[in-house]
Design a protein around this motif. Structure first.
Motif, PDB file in Angstrom:
ATOM      1  N   ILE A  78      28.340  54.831 -29.215  1.00 33.82           N
ATOM      2  CA  ILE A  78      28.998  54.812 -27.907  1.00 33.82           C
ATOM      3  C   ILE A  78      28.115  55.587 -26.939  1.00 33.82           C
ATOM      4  O   ILE A  78      27.861  56.777 -27.147  1.00 33.82           O
ATOM      5  N   GLN A  79      27.641  54.915 -25.905  1.00 30.84           N
ATOM      6  CA  GLN A  79      26.858  55.584 -24.880  1.00 30.84           C
ATOM      7  C   GLN A  79      27.823  56.094 -23.813  1.00 30.84           C
ATOM      8  O   GLN A  79      28.414  55.303 -23.068  1.00 30.84           O
ATOM      9  N   PHE A  80      28.035  57.403 -23.762  1.00 37.40           N
ATOM     10  CA  PHE A  80      28.987  57.975 -22.817  1.00 37.40           C
ATOM     11  C   PHE A  80      28.360  58.037 -21.422  1.00 37.40           C
ATOM     12  O   PHE A  80      27.302  58.633 -21.236  1.00 37.40           O
ATOM     13  N   THR A  81      29.036  57.402 -20.479  1.00 35.07           N
ATOM     14  CA  THR A  81      28.589  57.358 -19.095  1.00 35.07           C
ATOM     15  C   THR A  81      29.784  57.685 -18.190  1.00 35.07           C
ATOM     16  O   THR A  81      30.935  57.628 -18.631  1.00 35.07           O
ATOM     17  N   PRO A  82      29.540  58.021 -16.923  1.00 38.32           N
ATOM     18  CA  PRO A  82      30.657  58.368 -16.035  1.00 38.32           C
ATOM     19  C   PRO A  82      31.686  57.264 -15.861  1.00 38.32           C
ATOM     20  O   PRO A  82      32.854  57.545 -15.576  1.00 38.32           O
ATOM     21  N   ASP A  83      31.283  55.992 -16.046  1.00 37.94           N
ATOM     22  CA  ASP A  83      32.229  54.894 -15.839  1.00 37.94           C
ATOM     23  C   ASP A  83      32.844  54.399 -17.147  1.00 37.94           C
ATOM     24  O   ASP A  83      33.566  53.390 -17.147  1.00 37.94           O
ATOM     25  N   LEU A  84      32.595  55.076 -18.261  1.00 37.64           N
ATOM     26  CA  LEU A  84      33.190  54.684 -19.531  1.00 37.64           C
ATOM     27  C   LEU A  84      34.697  54.951 -19.509  1.00 37.64           C
ATOM     28  O   LEU A  84      35.143  55.995 -19.032  1.00 37.64           O
ATOM     29  N   LEU A  85      35.482  53.994 -20.021  1.00 40.05           N
ATOM     30  CA  LEU A  85      36.927  54.122 -20.025  1.00 40.05           C
ATOM     31  C   LEU A  85      37.432  54.529 -21.409  1.00 40.05           C
ATOM     32  O   LEU A  85      36.790  54.230 -22.421  1.00 40.05           O
ATOM     33  N   PRO A  86      38.603  55.192 -21.484  1.00 40.34           N
ATOM     34  CA  PRO A  86      39.167  55.530 -22.794  1.00 40.34           C
ATOM     35  C   PRO A  86      39.351  54.318 -23.700  1.00 40.34           C
ATOM     36  O   PRO A  86      39.169  54.401 -24.920  1.00 40.34           O
ATOM     37  N   SER A  87      39.713  53.168 -23.117  1.00 39.66           N
ATOM     38  CA  SER A  87      39.896  51.954 -23.918  1.00 39.66           C
ATOM     39  C   SER A  87      38.588  51.467 -24.532  1.00 39.66           C
ATOM     40  O   SER A  87      38.601  50.789 -25.567  1.00 39.66           O
ATOM     41  N   ASP A 117      26.593  59.300 -27.830  1.00 35.72           N
ATOM     42  CA  ASP A 117      25.389  59.798 -27.151  1.00 35.72           C
ATOM     43  C   ASP A 117      25.746  60.382 -25.786  1.00 35.72           C
ATOM     44  O   ASP A 117      26.391  59.728 -24.962  1.00 35.72           O
ATOM     45  N   GLU A 118      25.336  61.635 -25.568  1.00 35.93           N
ATOM     46  CA  GLU A 118      25.564  62.358 -24.312  1.00 35.93           C
ATOM     47  C   GLU A 118      27.047  62.349 -23.940  1.00 35.93           C
ATOM     48  O   GLU A 118      27.444  61.896 -22.862  1.00 35.93           O
ATOM     49  N   ILE A 119      27.846  62.896 -24.819  1.00 31.99           N
ATOM     50  CA  ILE A 119      29.301  62.855 -24.681  1.00 31.99           C
ATOM     51  C   ILE A 119      29.778  63.528 -23.398  1.00 31.99           C
ATOM     52  O   ILE A 119      30.786  63.118 -22.816  1.00 31.99           O
ATOM     53  N   ASN A 120      29.065  64.561 -22.932  1.00 28.16           N
ATOM     54  CA  ASN A 120      29.553  65.278 -21.756  1.00 28.16           C
ATOM     55  C   ASN A 120      29.092  64.651 -20.437  1.00 28.16           C
ATOM     56  O   ASN A 120      29.199  65.265 -19.383  1.00 28.16           O
ATOM     57  N   ARG A 121      28.608  63.413 -20.481  1.00 21.83           N
ATOM     58  CA  ARG A 121      28.349  62.677 -19.243  1.00 21.83           C
ATOM     59  C   ARG A 121      29.525  61.763 -18.893  1.00 21.83           C
ATOM     60  O   ARG A 121      29.536  61.148 -17.826  1.00 21.83           O
ATOM     61  N   ALA A 122      30.504  61.667 -19.786  1.00 22.51           N
ATOM     62  CA  ALA A 122      31.730  60.928 -19.480  1.00 22.51           C
ATOM     63  C   ALA A 122      32.764  61.889 -18.911  1.00 22.51           C
ATOM     64  O   ALA A 122      32.676  63.108 -19.087  1.00 22.51           O
ATOM     65  N   SER A 123      33.774  61.333 -18.256  1.00 27.33           N
ATOM     66  CA  SER A 123      34.814  62.164 -17.663  1.00 27.33           C
ATOM     67  C   SER A 123      35.661  62.814 -18.758  1.00 27.33           C
ATOM     68  O   SER A 123      35.737  62.307 -19.879  1.00 27.33           O
ATOM     69  N   PRO A 124      36.301  63.953 -18.463  1.00 26.42           N
ATOM     70  CA  PRO A 124      37.183  64.583 -19.457  1.00 26.42           C
ATOM     71  C   PRO A 124      38.267  63.637 -19.968  1.00 26.42           C
ATOM     72  O   PRO A 124      38.678  63.733 -21.126  1.00 26.42           O
ATOM     73  N   LYS A 125      38.749  62.730 -19.128  1.00 23.32           N
ATOM     74  CA  LYS A 125      39.762  61.771 -19.562  1.00 23.32           C
ATOM     75  C   LYS A 125      39.229  60.888 -20.680  1.00 23.32           C
ATOM     76  O   LYS A 125      39.921  60.624 -21.677  1.00 23.32           O
ATOM     77  N   THR A 126      38.003  60.427 -20.554  1.00 23.46           N
ATOM     78  CA  THR A 126      37.407  59.585 -21.590  1.00 23.46           C
ATOM     79  C   THR A 126      37.074  60.399 -22.830  1.00 23.46           C
ATOM     80  O   THR A 126      37.255  59.936 -23.961  1.00 23.46           O
ATOM     81  N   GLN A 127      36.593  61.623 -22.633  1.00 23.29           N
ATOM     82  CA  GLN A 127      36.317  62.488 -23.773  1.00 23.29           C
ATOM     83  C   GLN A 127      37.584  62.704 -24.604  1.00 23.29           C
ATOM     84  O   GLN A 127      37.530  62.739 -25.839  1.00 23.29           O
ATOM     85  N   SER A 128      38.725  62.815 -23.925  1.00 17.47           N
ATOM     86  CA  SER A 128      39.985  63.077 -24.615  1.00 17.47           C
ATOM     87  C   SER A 128      40.422  61.913 -25.496  1.00 17.47           C
ATOM     88  O   SER A 128      41.296  62.087 -26.353  1.00 17.47           O
ATOM     89  N   MET A 163      22.599  71.001 -16.951  1.00 15.63           N
ATOM     90  CA  MET A 163      21.911  69.773 -16.586  1.00 15.63           C
ATOM     91  C   MET A 163      22.732  68.975 -15.585  1.00 15.63           C
ATOM     92  O   MET A 163      23.971  68.968 -15.632  1.00 15.63           O
ATOM     93  N   GLU A 164      22.060  68.245 -14.711  1.00 17.33           N
ATOM     94  CA  GLU A 164      22.739  67.485 -13.670  1.00 17.33           C
ATOM     95  C   GLU A 164      23.537  66.331 -14.271  1.00 17.33           C
ATOM     96  O   GLU A 164      23.091  65.664 -15.205  1.00 17.33           O
ATOM     97  N   GLY A 165      24.725  66.095 -13.735  1.00 17.02           N
ATOM     98  CA  GLY A 165      25.536  64.956 -14.148  1.00 17.02           C
ATOM     99  C   GLY A 165      26.330  65.173 -15.416  1.00 17.02           C
ATOM    100  O   GLY A 165      26.747  64.208 -16.058  1.00 17.02           O
ATOM    101  N   THR A 166      26.587  66.427 -15.794  1.00 14.79           N
ATOM    102  CA  THR A 166      27.341  66.701 -17.015  1.00 14.79           C
ATOM    103  C   THR A 166      28.700  67.312 -16.675  1.00 14.79           C
ATOM    104  O   THR A 166      28.868  67.953 -15.651  1.00 14.79           O
ATOM    105  N   TYR A 167      29.664  67.079 -17.559  1.00 13.36           N
ATOM    106  CA  TYR A 167      30.991  67.689 -17.468  1.00 13.36           C
ATOM    107  C   TYR A 167      31.128  68.713 -18.591  1.00 13.36           C
ATOM    108  O   TYR A 167      30.545  68.544 -19.670  1.00 13.36           O
ATOM    109  N   THR A 168      31.900  69.744 -18.335  1.00 10.35           N
ATOM    110  CA  THR A 168      32.157  70.732 -19.375  1.00 10.35           C
ATOM    111  C   THR A 168      33.075  70.125 -20.433  1.00 10.35           C
ATOM    112  O   THR A 168      34.089  69.516 -20.117  1.00 10.35           O
ATOM    113  N   LEU A 169      32.710  70.283 -21.696  1.00 17.77           N
ATOM    114  CA  LEU A 169      33.530  69.773 -22.782  1.00 17.77           C
ATOM    115  C   LEU A 169      34.784  70.637 -22.895  1.00 17.77           C
ATOM    116  O   LEU A 169      34.685  71.858 -23.010  1.00 17.77           O
ATOM    117  N   PRO A 170      35.976  70.044 -22.857  1.00 10.84           N
ATOM    118  CA  PRO A 170      37.217  70.846 -22.923  1.00 10.84           C
ATOM    119  C   PRO A 170      37.316  71.636 -24.226  1.00 10.84           C
ATOM    120  O   PRO A 170      36.751  71.242 -25.251  1.00 10.84           O
TER     121      PRO A 170
END
Length: 324
Positions: A78-87, A117-128, A163-170
């Protein structure tokens, strides 16, 4: 402190032989990182999930792929990107016009080994979306629960939060990873060897599976039989309890962290050829298992005290069981 456990010597020899083959496969791709490879194998045998955190380009994804290709089982990336959805992660129910019914289409987590891959580039909602499957080995979509096939392991990579474009992992997400490992830069000799071996071809292309899911399940069962004495159990709990009392930490180790620490110590003991856990096994796994779960207090952060340094001080203050 040791007692017979029923873990036969032949079982440990089988485990050592298979682990040796997997280790050799991975080291064909990742050179000069024996400690990182060992930690990866410990998490695999302890039925945990692994978080690889480091700067780009040091081989995090290569390590994940090398492990996945060494095992003949289902693998999804799974390539984690900002537009990746939970589904995209868990799956989605789609209406079939022919049958006039909803059909479930599995997402990327439906595999024995999931490389995120690069899990913290997706939104917290998708990470969850990974929370349920990592802890309970199941996925619930539209009130239907789907059990994931065993073994199940998530290997996620992430770049440092600077790094630029990353979200903090909850915190809840970090706590579900058994261990966090930093690959680090290779030593000069290993980097020179990499130039020779990786510029002609990709070593991943030549890797063949050296074990399968069925054999891996047997190895996990062997690790489960490793004996942990009451004294070592108390020592493990004492370390976690000490992190909760530390004034330098605003968040200590959870009970899940204690369980992960014990499991990792059992896997390390089995890889070392022992059917019992030593306090040294517990101490060796404290950094990779506990450090990423801890939050330094504001005062500690202002004084430049990181989670690993605080953890080392806490562990040093916990008495080691006598006679160990």
């Amino acid at each position: 402190m040791t007692q017979p456990t029923g873990t036969a010597g032949a079982d440990l020899e089988t485990l050592a032989r298979v682990v040796g083959r997997v280790r050799a496969n991975i080291e064909r791709v990742i050179e000069g990182k024996a400690d990182v490879v060992s930690s990866t194998l410990v998490v695999l045998l302890a039925e945990g999930h692994l978080l690889l955190e480091d700067v780009p380009g040091v081989g995090k994804t290569q390590l994940s792929k090398a492990l996945a290709r060494s095992i003949d089982c289902s693998v999804r990336r799974i390539q984690f990107t900002p537009d990746l959805l939970p589904s995209d992660v868990t799956g989605v129910s789609v209406f079939n016009q022919n049958t006039r019914e909803f059909e479930f289409r599995p997402g990327g987590v439906f595999a024995n080994i999931v490389v995120g891959d690069e899990i913290n580039r997706a939104s917290p909602k998708t990470q969850s979306a990974l929370l349920e499957c990592m802890e309970e080995r199941q996925v619930t979509v539209d009130n239907n629960t789907y059990v994931l096939e065993q073994p199940f392991m998530v290997i996620a990579t992430q770049n440092p939060i600077e790094m630029e474009g990353t979200y903090t992992l909850p915190e809840a997400q970090r706590d579900r990873f058994m261990a966090r490992v930093s690959v680090g830069y290779p030593v000069e000799a290993a980097e020179i060897a990499m130039l020779d071996s990786h510029t002609r071809s990709n070593p991943l292309d030549d890797l063949e599976a050296v074990t399968d899911a069925a054999e891996l399940r047997k190895l996990i069962s062997i690790v489960g039989q490793v004996y942990v004495s009451p004294a070592v159990q108390r020592y493990t709990v004492a370390i976690s309890a000490a992190t909760r009392r530390s004034e330098e930490l605003s968040l200590g180790a959870s009970p899940r962290a204690t369980l992960h620490l014990a499991r990792a110590a059992k896997a390390l003991a089995a890889i070392s050829g022992r059917d019992y856990v030593l306090p040294d096994d517990v101490r060796a796994m404290t950094r990779p298992v506990l450090a990423h779960r801890l939050l330094p207090s504001a005062d500690a952060a202002m004084n430049g005290r990181g989670a690993q340094a605080i953890l080392d001080s806490v562990v040093a203050g916990v008495p080691v069981p006598a006679g160990s």
